[in-house]
Each structure stands twice: as C-alpha cells, then as structure tokens.
Design a protein around this motif. Structure first.
Motif, short mmCIF file in Angstrom:
data_model
loop_
_atom_site.label_atom_id
_atom_site.label_comp_id
_atom_site.label_asym_id
_atom_site.label_seq_id
_atom_site.Cartn_x
_atom_site.Cartn_y
_atom_site.Cartn_z
N UNK A 105 0.83 -1.20 0.00
CA UNK A 105 0.00 0.00 0.00
C UNK A 105 0.87 1.25 0.00
N UNK A 106 1.95 1.23 0.77
CA UNK A 106 2.82 2.41 0.83
C UNK A 106 3.52 2.64 -0.50
N UNK A 107 3.96 1.55 -1.15
CA UNK A 107 4.59 1.72 -2.46
C UNK A 107 3.60 2.30 -3.47
N UNK A 108 2.35 1.83 -3.47
CA UNK A 108 1.35 2.39 -4.36
C UNK A 108 1.07 3.85 -4.04
N UNK A 109 1.00 4.18 -2.73
CA UNK A 109 0.77 5.57 -2.34
C UNK A 109 1.92 6.45 -2.81
N UNK A 110 3.15 5.99 -2.63
CA UNK A 110 4.31 6.79 -3.04
C UNK A 110 4.35 6.99 -4.55
N UNK A 111 4.08 5.93 -5.32
CA UNK A 111 4.10 6.07 -6.78
C UNK A 111 3.00 7.02 -7.25
N UNK A 112 1.82 6.94 -6.65
CA UNK A 112 0.75 7.85 -7.04
C UNK A 112 1.07 9.30 -6.70
N UNK A 113 1.70 9.52 -5.53
CA UNK A 113 2.05 10.88 -5.15
C UNK A 113 3.09 11.44 -6.10
N UNK A 114 4.04 10.61 -6.51
CA UNK A 114 5.05 11.08 -7.46
C UNK A 114 4.40 11.45 -8.79
N UNK A 115 3.45 10.62 -9.26
CA UNK A 115 2.74 10.97 -10.50
C UNK A 115 1.97 12.27 -10.35
N UNK A 116 1.30 12.46 -9.21
CA UNK A 116 0.53 13.68 -9.02
C UNK A 116 1.44 14.90 -8.92
#
Length: 490
Positions: A105-116
């Motif tokens: 979940x944290x990896x997905x959160x981090x990747x999404x934040x980087x995209x945003x």
C-alpha cells in the motif's frame, strides 16, 4: 532356472552349435578347428572388452548422479533440521503478511504521489510559460485616445516599440490626413509628401479577455462552510428520453443567494493545490449516499453516479469507509463511483485490493476518457458497468492515431452492450447531435439538451441517516506518520 536360461539362451545356443560343428571338425581337421576356435575366442574377447568399457562408463555416470543426489538429500536434511529447530508460528506468518500488505500500500501511495507531483509541476510550468508569453501591454492600462489636432508635430514616442509603428507610413495614409502648416516655408516639388502630419498608429488588437482572478481565500472559506452543494443531472435513454440514472455534480456557492454556484473547473484546481480533494469526495459521497437511500425508499430503480478524484485512490481510509457503509446498507446498491480512464489503466495492487470489497455492492464506471480504445472484456473483468464518453469524441473523433479505436465508432456501443456495459454520451448540448447519436446506436445520453443540473432539495438532504453500527477502530499502522507526510507533500 527359467529366467536364467532365458537370459543366457543365446550363449547356450551358440555353445551347442559350436560343439556340434567343431566336435567332428576337431577329429578330422584338428588344425583348422584350432584356428577357427581361436578366431571365435578373439571375437568373443573383443565383444566382451567393448561391453566392459560401456558398462564402466555407465557405472561412472551413475556414481556421479548418486553423489549429486546424496548431496542434495544432505542439504534437504540440513534445511529440514534447521526448520524443525526453529518452527515458524502462525502468528508470525500473519504478521509477515500484514507487513507485506502494508509495504504494498505504501509503495502504491508513493508512486501515485510522485505521479501527481509531476502533473502539478507540469501544470505550473505551463501557467508560467503562458504568463511569460502574454504581451506586456496586455498587463498595462491602455492610455486614453487623444485627438490628432492636439498632438505636437513630433515623432511618435517610443513607448511601444513596434516595428510597424516606427516605419514610415504609407503615402495613402498621408493623403487622407488633413494638411497642416509646414514648419519650413520653402516650397517643395511635391507638397503631399512634405506635409509633416503625424502618422496614424495602427489600431492594436485587443487582448483576449483573461479569466477573472479566483479569490482562493473566499473559495476555501465557502468550502469549509456551507457553500458545497450537490446537483443532479439526469441520464436519459435514446430515443425515448426516459430518465434511468442521475449524476451527482459538486457545486460551490461562493457569493450570495443570487450568484450562480461555481463549477468544478473553477474551484477544483484550487482544492487540488490545497490538498482538499479527498475531503471534497468524502463530503460528496456522504450526500450521494443520502440521495441513493431516498431513491431506494421511493422504490426507484434509477442509479446515481459520482465521479471520484484520482487523488482519492491514494487515500485508503476513504475507500474502506465506503466499503463498510456499502456492506452495512444494501440500499447503496444503486450508487456508482466513476474513475478516469487513466486511473483505471494505472491501478496498482494496493488500489485493486481497496476496490475489491466494493465490487458487487456498488457499481463502477469509467469516465473522462483520453481515447476510444476500449476493451470490453477487460472492463467486465474489473466490474465496470458503464462507460461515459463525451459526445464530441463519438461524433467528431480526433484524427491522431493514439486516440482512435481499434474498431469503428459505430461498433463501440454494440461491443460494450454485448459485454453488459452501458455506453453514455455526455455533454450533449445541441439538439442536432441527438439523431447522430441514435444512428451510432448509443443507448444513453446526458447533457443540457435534455436537462440542466438542478440542486437537491434541502428536505431530502435533511432526512435522518440510517442507524448503522459503529465500525471497530482500525489498527493504526506503524508507518502512518510517514504516509501523512507524503499526503501533505501533495
């Protein structure tokens, strides 16, 4: 005895034949018998040596395989002894699974934040480039026009350095100007060019009217207060125009009662910069659930759709809260959440795990598409029940290769219908587009050509909510501070 004789039957047969043949030959021709017997013995010895060499090679290969097998068995026994000495309890396995899920979940959160962050930075760069490209005179107040007779006979002031102004004016323009008294009384052969008239400056092109500045402080104040409203726009069938669904739209009333509420194009970028889009989705979902319960109590089968922000996918608490609400209240089966096409394509394992409990309890929809490349089988596998496409994309698709579909536009609706997916044409503002949509077999449509969005009555939103059991508190993950820091960084 039978197996032994069967095994050596060939040798016994050869021996008997040799005895029968060489016995009489040894009596009558002893020399020839001895030579023949020696040749037979040499041949037999050669065959025996060849077979011995073959058997020796096989034995060596078998010995190597047995040695390798023994080493592997020794390793297995050693590993088994170590595992038996240190048994892993079930609690440790559960903790390991929880840690792995938390890391996912944290990896997905981090990747999404980087995209945003990348999207926000690119938008800011585009705004800065637009501000730099805007001409300087568009930002200054325009001077008032002065009559030509009151101007002195001097050269034009270089306040606006334009190439066409500094150049000499055409002769036709000079001929149209009224003649003035020249400063030099000497005659000239051609009086028209010698008239020192002020050149007529070209009329500047008025700049494009800029959008009025947004009062961000007032907008945030209205959002934190009671300015957020929910409006409903119906979805109708074609060609009967029967209402079968509604879409919940967010509106923000910034001014007084007579001022029309602001649309998402105005306040959504500000909320994204302040990190308030998740709060917007949470408040809108609360009101959408109230409307869905109201429709269910009336016995209506109409669906209600709300479009989530892509940033809400990186807030696990919002989706988990929605899953608990949908589990406890079967009346929310008529609620549908919509996500952009780009979000459906970039779902990671953690986001799929958050959407899995919602499948079957509420509906899924795809909207805000970037192209017409739709895979009906993939949509059905993910539980998507409807696809919302702007009517402009269906009637006037772009010519670039990346946005075109693999099939013809008129085949998109039948392909989705065969997979049990409803196609809805949105943004229909012109009545002349309705027959074209019917020709494309589009079954549903939405837009101002049918009905404009209208606010929900206050008595519907004031209905008492359904009593629900208090959900158990979620265990606080160990990395919750790190996650909150990442969310504030957006």
């Amino acid at each position: 005895m039978v197996p032994v004789l069967g095994r050596y039957a060939g040798l016994l047969t050869v021996g008997l034949l040799g005895l029968v043949v060489f016995g009489p030959l040894a009596v009558f021709l002893p020399l020839w018998s001895a030579m023949t017997l020696g040749a037979a013995a040499a041949l037999a010895g050669g065959l025996a040596l060849t077979r011995i060499a073959t058997l020796k090679a096989r034995c060596e290969k078998l010995s190597g395989e047995v040695d390798l097998l023994s080493r592997r068995l020794l390793k297995v026994e050693t590993a088994g002894a170590g595992a038996a000495a240190q048994p892993r309890p079930e609690a440790a396995e559960a903790a390991l699974r929880a840690q792995i899920e938390e890391l996912t979940v944290e990896f997905g959160l981090l990747s999404g934040i980087v995209r945003d962050l990348t999207t926000v930075l690119s938008a800011q760069d585009a705004e800065i480039a637009a501000l730099k490209a805007r001409p300087a005179e568009a930002l200054r107040p325009q001077p008032e026009a002065v009559p030509g007779a009151a101007l002195p006979d001097a050269a034009p002031a270089p306040a606006l350095p334009r190439p066409q102004v500094s150049a000499a004016p055409p002769r036709e323009d000079e001929a149209l100007r009224p003649q003035a008294v020249p400063p030099d009384p000497q005659p000239a052969p051609n009086p028209a060019p010698s008239v020192p008239a002020r050149p007529i400056p070209p009329r500047p092109i008025p700049p494009r009217p800029a959008a009025p500045p947004v009062d961000e402080a007032g907008l945030i104040g209205a959002f934190e207060g009671d300015g957020l409203e929910i409006h409903l726009q119906p979805v109708v069938t074609l060609p009967q125009r029967k209402v079968v669904a509604y879409e919940a739209l967010a509106r923000l009333r910034i001014g007084g009662p007579g001022v029309p509420p602001a649309e998402p194009e105005v306040f959504l970028p500000v909320l994204e910069r302040f990190g308030r889009t998740t709060e917007l989705d949470r408040r809108m979902l609360q009101r959408a659930t109230i409307v869905a319960r109201h429709l269910a109590r009336r016995g209506s089968e109409t669906l209600l759709t709300y479009s989530l922000s892509p940033l809400s996918l990186f807030e696990p608490g919002l989706l988990r809260e929605l899953a608990r609400t949908a589990t406890d209240d079967p009346a929310l089966a008529g609620l549908t959440i919509a996500l952009p096409q780009a979000s459906w394509r970039r779902l990671d394992a953690g986001q799929r795990g958050l959407l899995a409990p919602l499948r079957g309890r509420i509906g899924f929809s795809l909207d805000r598409p970037d192209d017409l490349r739709f895979d009906a089988a993939e949509f059905a596998d993910r539980g998507i029940g409807q696809v919302k496409v702007p009517a402009e994309m269906l009637l006037r698709p772009r010519s670039d290769r990346g946005s075109l579909s693999d099939i013809a536009v008129e085949d998109i609706a039948p392909a989705l219908t065969r997979a049990g997916i409803r196609l809805i044409a949105t943004g229909v503002a012109d009545e002349a587009d309705v027959p074209d949509l019917i020709d494309l077999d589009v079954p549903f449509a939405q837009g101002t050509a049918f009905a404009a969005p209208r606010p929900v009555r206050s008595e519907v939103l004031a209905a008492p909510p359904v009593e629900q059991p208090v959900p158990p508190p979620e265990p606080t993950p160990e990395r919750r501070p790190f996650r909150s820091v990442l969310r504030r960084a957006v």
